[in-house]
Design a protein around this motif. Structure first.
Motif, PDB file in Angstrom:
ATOM      1  N   GLY A  85      65.070   3.945  80.597  1.00  7.31           N
ATOM      2  CA  GLY A  85      64.265   5.302  80.067  1.00  7.31           C
ATOM      3  C   GLY A  85      65.175   6.268  79.389  1.00  7.31           C
ATOM      4  O   GLY A  85      66.069   6.896  79.757  1.00  7.31           O
ATOM      5  N   LEU A  86      65.021   6.017  77.948  1.00  3.11           N
ATOM      6  CA  LEU A  86      65.984   6.730  77.097  1.00  3.11           C
ATOM      7  C   LEU A  86      65.006   7.359  75.829  1.00  3.11           C
ATOM      8  O   LEU A  86      64.293   6.450  75.412  1.00  3.11           O
ATOM      9  N   GLU A  87      65.342   8.389  75.429  1.00  4.56           N
ATOM     10  CA  GLU A  87      64.489   9.266  74.286  1.00  4.56           C
ATOM     11  C   GLU A  87      65.646   9.716  73.602  1.00  4.56           C
ATOM     12  O   GLU A  87      66.683  10.586  73.914  1.00  4.56           O
ATOM     13  N   VAL A  88      65.569   9.049  72.127  1.00  2.00           N
ATOM     14  CA  VAL A  88      66.332   9.337  71.190  1.00  2.00           C
ATOM     15  C   VAL A  88      65.930   9.774  69.980  1.00  2.00           C
ATOM     16  O   VAL A  88      65.241   9.135  69.292  1.00  2.00           O
ATOM     17  N   TYR A  89      65.862  11.287  69.769  1.00  2.00           N
ATOM     18  CA  TYR A  89      65.246  11.790  68.484  1.00  2.00           C
ATOM     19  C   TYR A  89      66.084  12.753  67.820  1.00  2.00           C
ATOM     20  O   TYR A  89      66.560  13.679  68.428  1.00  2.00           O
ATOM     21  N   GLY A  90      65.664  12.904  66.448  1.00  2.00           N
ATOM     22  CA  GLY A  90      66.381  13.898  65.743  1.00  2.00           C
ATOM     23  C   GLY A  90      67.750  13.970  65.484  1.00  2.00           C
ATOM     24  O   GLY A  90      68.249  14.867  65.187  1.00  2.00           O
ATOM     25  N   ASN A  91      68.327  12.999  65.711  1.00  2.00           N
ATOM     26  CA  ASN A  91      69.798  12.542  65.411  1.00  2.00           C
ATOM     27  C   ASN A  91      70.077  12.205  64.316  1.00  2.00           C
ATOM     28  O   ASN A  91      69.303  11.266  63.518  1.00  2.00           O
ATOM     29  N   THR A  92      71.270  12.648  63.414  1.00  2.00           N
ATOM     30  CA  THR A  92      71.915  11.976  62.244  1.00  2.00           C
ATOM     31  C   THR A  92      73.242  11.308  62.554  1.00  2.00           C
ATOM     32  O   THR A  92      74.154  12.126  63.180  1.00  2.00           O
ATOM     33  N   ALA A  93      73.462  10.338  61.984  1.00  2.00           N
ATOM     34  CA  ALA A  93      74.790   9.489  61.900  1.00  2.00           C
ATOM     35  C   ALA A  93      75.156   9.416  60.214  1.00  2.00           C
ATOM     36  O   ALA A  93      74.286   8.657  59.561  1.00  2.00           O
ATOM     37  N   ILE A  94      76.118   9.951  60.006  1.00  4.44           N
ATOM     38  CA  ILE A  94      76.584   9.776  58.567  1.00  4.44           C
ATOM     39  C   ILE A  94      78.089   9.304  58.451  1.00  4.44           C
ATOM     40  O   ILE A  94      78.707   9.685  59.136  1.00  4.44           O
ATOM     41  N   PHE A  95      78.093   8.202  57.587  1.00  6.43           N
ATOM     42  CA  PHE A  95      79.400   7.421  57.639  1.00  6.43           C
ATOM     43  C   PHE A  95      79.910   7.015  59.110  1.00  6.43           C
ATOM     44  O   PHE A  95      81.171   7.076  59.370  1.00  6.43           O
ATOM     45  N   PRO A  96      79.131   6.481  59.825  1.00  2.10           N
ATOM     46  CA  PRO A  96      79.523   5.695  61.178  1.00  2.10           C
ATOM     47  C   PRO A  96      80.471   4.563  60.616  1.00  2.10           C
ATOM     48  O   PRO A  96      80.062   3.710  59.663  1.00  2.10           O
ATOM     49  N   GLY A  97      81.396   4.346  61.310  1.00  4.51           N
ATOM     50  CA  GLY A  97      82.295   3.339  61.092  1.00  4.51           C
ATOM     51  C   GLY A  97      81.958   1.774  61.336  1.00  4.51           C
ATOM     52  O   GLY A  97      82.324   0.708  61.038  1.00  4.51           O
ATOM     53  N   ASP A  98      80.935   1.916  62.178  1.00  2.00           N
ATOM     54  CA  ASP A  98      80.421   0.541  62.575  1.00  2.00           C
ATOM     55  C   ASP A  98      78.698   0.779  62.567  1.00  2.00           C
ATOM     56  O   ASP A  98      78.386   0.908  61.252  1.00  2.00           O
ATOM     57  N   ASP A  99      77.996   0.694  63.396  1.00  2.00           N
ATOM     58  CA  ASP A  99      76.460   1.051  63.424  1.00  2.00           C
ATOM     59  C   ASP A  99      76.059   2.185  63.495  1.00  2.00           C
ATOM     60  O   ASP A  99      76.949   2.913  64.426  1.00  2.00           O
ATOM     61  N   GLY A 100      75.064   2.821  63.081  1.00  2.00           N
ATOM     62  CA  GLY A 100      74.539   4.196  63.290  1.00  2.00           C
ATOM     63  C   GLY A 100      74.364   4.448  64.615  1.00  2.00           C
ATOM     64  O   GLY A 100      74.556   5.303  65.248  1.00  2.00           O
ATOM     65  N   PHE A 101      73.400   3.429  64.880  1.00  2.00           N
ATOM     66  CA  PHE A 101      72.883   3.465  66.375  1.00  2.00           C
ATOM     67  C   PHE A 101      73.084   2.363  67.023  1.00  2.00           C
ATOM     68  O   PHE A 101      72.487   1.073  66.563  1.00  2.00           O
ATOM     69  N   ASP A 102      73.649   1.968  68.261  1.00  2.00           N
ATOM     70  CA  ASP A 102      73.841   0.760  68.911  1.00  2.00           C
ATOM     71  C   ASP A 102      73.180   0.594  70.161  1.00  2.00           C
ATOM     72  O   ASP A 102      73.719   1.686  71.130  1.00  2.00           O
TER      73      ASP A 102
END
Length: 220
Positions: free
Chosen positions: A72-89
């Motif tokens: 049960g996970l809600e992930v919304y409206g987030n921003t990843a800029i220049f992540p060193g690996d994945d933006g979202f894992d």
């Protein structure tokens, strides 16, 4: 620990993760900014029914956002800029919804998802990634719908051994492959717009019971 709220903080130069929450349920992480973390920007492990929304991570040493073992996970409206690996894992999770998130200049994949089930990835944007836009492995019953992937070094959407995957209405431009299915069964690729792929618009290898229809593929 349940019902935690982590709201509107600014974290700069974190020695490990910017925010690290483990074993919590019904928690909310909202409107935080993490700039320069040595590990992940925001990491959540374990728990039930957690929400991560409207956060910004800039220059993380590892993933921008890292999620493990959550139901049960809600992930919304987030921003990843220049992540060193994945933006979202996202790994080993069920009933996850990831929507309206943005990744810019990921070192590896925009979204890396492993052992995910009964989940939806919708209306997200990935621009410039050193790997795939959206990578899904060892998963089942997942919808990848209405996303964009632009200028990645891999596939816009890459799926490896998985079943019951629905890929619809995505916009995939200037990737190595538009959609790439390897060892996938009982799945659908429908209504996607694929342009300027450097190799192939849609690649299917060792697949079974795949429906491909109504895709618009140009210069691929």
């Amino acid at each position: 620990t349940d019902d935690i709220e982590i709201l509107s903080n600014t974290i700069t130069f974190a020695g490990e993760d910017g925010i690290d929450m483990r074993g919590s349920s019904f928690a909310t992480i909202d409107d935080n900014t993490v700039i320069f973390s040595d590990a992940n920007g925001i990491r959540v492990e374990g728990g039930l029914s957690n929400t991560v929304s409207n956060n910004t991570v800039i220059f993380s040493g590892d993933d921008g956002f890292d999620f493990q073992w959550i139901s049960g996970l809600e992930v919304y409206g987030n921003t990843a800029i220049f992540p060193g690996d994945d933006g979202f894992d996202i790994e080993n999770s069920i009933f996850a919804n990831l929507y309206d998130n943005r990744v810019i200049f990921a070192f590896d994949d925009g979204f890396s998802m492993n052992n995910l089930s009964f989940s939806t990835v919708a209306d997200n944007d990935v621009t410039f990634a050193g790997g795939h836009g959206y990578k899904l492995t060892d998963s089942g019953f997942v919808g990848i719908v209405g996303n964009t992937a632009l200028f990645t070094d891999g596939a816009g959407i890459f799926v490896d051994p998985s079943s019951f995957i629905f890929v619809e209405g995505n916009t995939l431009d200037n990737n190595e492959f538009g959609v790439q299915f390897l060892d996938v069964t009982d799945s659908t690729i429908q209504g996607n717009t694929i342009t300027n792929s450097r190799d192939t618009g849609i690649q299917l290898e060792n697949v079974e019971d795949i429906l491909v229809l109504n895709n618009d593929i140009t210069d691929s």
